[in-house]
Structure formats: C-alpha cells, structure tokens
Design a protein around this motif. Structure first.
Motif, PDB file in Angstrom:
ATOM      1  N   GLU A 155       0.836  -1.194   0.000  1.00  0.00           N
ATOM      2  CA  GLU A 155       0.000   0.000   0.000  1.00  0.00           C
ATOM      3  C   GLU A 155       0.874   1.249   0.000  1.00  0.00           C
ATOM      4  O   GLU A 155       1.859   1.325   0.739  1.00  0.00           O
ATOM      5  CB  GLU A 155      -0.908  -0.004   1.231  1.00  0.00           C
ATOM      6  CG  GLU A 155      -1.933   1.081   1.214  1.00  0.00           C
ATOM      7  CD  GLU A 155      -2.957   0.933   2.311  1.00  0.00           C
ATOM      8  OE1 GLU A 155      -3.865   1.779   2.335  1.00  0.00           O
ATOM      9  OE2 GLU A 155      -2.852   0.015   3.142  1.00  0.00           O
ATOM     10  N   GLN A 169      -2.072  13.626   7.112  1.00  0.00           N
ATOM     11  CA  GLN A 169      -2.558  12.710   6.072  1.00  0.00           C
ATOM     12  C   GLN A 169      -2.214  11.261   6.428  1.00  0.00           C
ATOM     13  O   GLN A 169      -3.029  10.349   6.235  1.00  0.00           O
ATOM     14  CB  GLN A 169      -1.962  13.082   4.715  1.00  0.00           C
ATOM     15  CG  GLN A 169      -2.490  14.390   4.158  1.00  0.00           C
ATOM     16  CD  GLN A 169      -1.633  14.903   3.013  1.00  0.00           C
ATOM     17  OE1 GLN A 169      -1.263  14.155   2.122  1.00  0.00           O
ATOM     18  NE2 GLN A 169      -1.311  16.193   3.049  1.00  0.00           N
ATOM     19  N   ALA A 172      -4.509  10.210   9.345  1.00  0.00           N
ATOM     20  CA  ALA A 172      -5.865   9.965   8.846  1.00  0.00           C
ATOM     21  C   ALA A 172      -5.926   8.621   8.133  1.00  0.00           C
ATOM     22  O   ALA A 172      -6.883   7.847   8.309  1.00  0.00           O
ATOM     23  CB  ALA A 172      -6.303  11.097   7.909  1.00  0.00           C
ATOM     24  N   HIS A 173      -4.894   8.322   7.361  1.00  0.00           N
ATOM     25  CA  HIS A 173      -4.846   7.039   6.662  1.00  0.00           C
ATOM     26  C   HIS A 173      -4.775   5.878   7.653  1.00  0.00           C
ATOM     27  O   HIS A 173      -5.450   4.855   7.467  1.00  0.00           O
ATOM     28  CB  HIS A 173      -3.644   7.014   5.707  1.00  0.00           C
ATOM     29  CG  HIS A 173      -3.601   5.807   4.855  1.00  0.00           C
ATOM     30  ND1 HIS A 173      -4.328   5.685   3.693  1.00  0.00           N
ATOM     31  CD2 HIS A 173      -2.932   4.625   5.003  1.00  0.00           C
ATOM     32  CE1 HIS A 173      -4.104   4.508   3.156  1.00  0.00           C
ATOM     33  NE2 HIS A 173      -3.259   3.845   3.928  1.00  0.00           N
ATOM     34  N   SER A 175      -5.910   5.868  10.698  1.00  0.00           N
ATOM     35  CA  SER A 175      -7.221   5.785  11.354  1.00  0.00           C
ATOM     36  C   SER A 175      -8.213   5.024  10.492  1.00  0.00           C
ATOM     37  O   SER A 175      -9.007   4.219  10.995  1.00  0.00           O
ATOM     38  CB  SER A 175      -7.788   7.176  11.642  1.00  0.00           C
ATOM     39  OG  SER A 175      -6.983   7.826  12.588  1.00  0.00           O
ATOM     40  N   GLU A 176      -8.167   5.284   9.186  1.00  0.00           N
ATOM     41  CA  GLU A 176      -9.068   4.588   8.251  1.00  0.00           C
ATOM     42  C   GLU A 176      -8.726   3.107   8.168  1.00  0.00           C
ATOM     43  O   GLU A 176      -9.606   2.275   7.941  1.00  0.00           O
ATOM     44  CB  GLU A 176      -8.971   5.201   6.867  1.00  0.00           C
ATOM     45  CG  GLU A 176      -9.535   6.608   6.781  1.00  0.00           C
ATOM     46  CD  GLU A 176      -9.205   7.283   5.447  1.00  0.00           C
ATOM     47  OE1 GLU A 176      -8.701   6.607   4.531  1.00  0.00           O
ATOM     48  OE2 GLU A 176      -9.459   8.491   5.343  1.00  0.00           O
ATOM     49  N   ALA A 177      -7.460   2.756   8.360  1.00  0.00           N
ATOM     50  CA  ALA A 177      -7.021   1.372   8.240  1.00  0.00           C
ATOM     51  C   ALA A 177      -7.423   0.535   9.462  1.00  0.00           C
ATOM     52  O   ALA A 177      -7.470  -0.686   9.394  1.00  0.00           O
ATOM     53  CB  ALA A 177      -5.508   1.301   8.043  1.00  0.00           C
ATOM     54  N   ASP A 178      -7.693   1.199  10.572  1.00  0.00           N
ATOM     55  CA  ASP A 178      -8.046   0.460  11.805  1.00  0.00           C
ATOM     56  C   ASP A 178      -9.413  -0.146  11.756  1.00  0.00           C
ATOM     57  O   ASP A 178     -10.338   0.089  11.226  1.00  0.00           O
ATOM     58  CB  ASP A 178      -7.957   1.372  13.031  1.00  0.00           C
ATOM     59  CG  ASP A 178      -6.513   1.631  13.433  1.00  0.00           C
ATOM     60  OD1 ASP A 178      -5.650   0.823  13.045  1.00  0.00           O
ATOM     61  OD2 ASP A 178      -6.265   2.618  14.138  1.00  0.00           O
TER      62      ASP A 178
END
Length: 178
Positions: A155, A169, A172-173, A175-178
């Motif tokens: 990734e 950034q 945030a990425h 956090s989205e992956a968790d």
C-alpha cells in the motif's frame, strides 16, 4: 504498523519522520541506510556509484527483516531502485536479479508513504544539490510505487503539503485502516 517514508533526496522525508515521531511516540525510527553505513565506516564515493546504491539497497532489505512492530523507516528498498534506475551507469544494475528479494522485503511493510517533489517545490536547494538527479529519481519512484509495474503489492500513500499536513494525512490514513 511498519511504515516506510520514501522519496528522492531533499523532499522532506526526515522532516516528516520527525513530525510522525512526535505524533506516534510509541514508534521506533530506523535511520536511512546511508547514515547507518556511514556510521559503521562504509566509504561512499563522492558521487555514489552503482555499487554504493546496491549496498544501500541490501541494507534496506536487511532493515525490513527485523520483526519490530510500530516502526518508521527512513527509506525503503524501492528508493534505491529509483536511484539505480536514474544513475548514469544504470545499465550496470540488474533489476531482475534484485526483484525477488525486494518483493519479499516489501511484504514486511504495511505502508509506504511517498513524499514527492511538489510544484512549486517546497524545499530550498543548495547549489551543490543535483537537481536533475533529484527530479529523475522522483519520477522513477512515482512510476515504481504508484504504477506498481513490478508487482510490489504494498500500500502506498502519496502525501503533500506542509510537514504537519503530511503527517496528518498519514494519521488519517492509519485511522481509516483500523
């Protein structure tokens, strides 16, 4: 997570690692192979040779073999492939011979953060910086990581903006992956 910060020289990688280290205090940082090897006494040519970049590539692969979680790597093997492909003696580099080791090492990463050269460029360059090489490596890295023609299958997050904006950034990425 195991995160590598990738990019050409003078793009803001180390600054981003500093920002992320402040925001992710449990993470360990691994310095780039050039600095590790220099501290150990490796004598780099004034203008790095293909052999110098291959030695850094090998060290970068070895760095990824260590099993530590929550780590920030300053550079990854793809960085050195970018330099080798942009090198004036690039025909002396056998990419195909390295690809199996590089692919295996990259599978130990959760994320590569690509710090590219922005337009306009955010980084002030000195007269001694090789601007043409910097641009060529930036192009190679974007091709290698964003187009993934060699099947690295890792990734990649491309970041831009100020060092703090780049760090946000990444967070945030994550956090989205968790």
């Amino acid at each position: 997570m195991r995160i590598a910060i990738s990019g050409t020289h003078r793009a803001g990688k180390s600054t981003l690692i500093e920002e992320l280290s402040d925001l992710l205090p449990t993470y360990v940082t691994v310095d780039e192979p050039y600095h590790q090897m220099e501290e150990e006494g490796y004598a780099f040519a004034e203008t790095p040779s293909v052999e110098d970049f291959e030695a850094q590539l090998a060290r970068s692969i070895d760095n990824l073999e260590e099993g530590t979680r929550d780590v920030l790597f300053d550079r990854c093997p793809v960085d050195f492939i970018g330099y080798l492909l942009a090198h004036e003696d690039s025909d002396a580099f056998d990419l195909d011979a390295w690809l199996p080791r590089v692919r295996g090492a990259l599978q130990k990463l959760d994320l590569i953060v690509l710090v590219g050269i922005e337009r306009p460029d955010r980084v002030s360059l000195s007269a001694s910086d090789d601007k043409a090489l910097r641009l060529a490596v930036d192009e190679k890295l974007k091709d290698l990581l964003l187009e993934d023609a060699h099947g690295f299958e890792v990734e990649v997050l491309e970041v831009e903006g100020s060092p703090r904006a780049r760090a946000k950034q990444v967070l945030a990425h994550l956090s989205e992956a968790d």
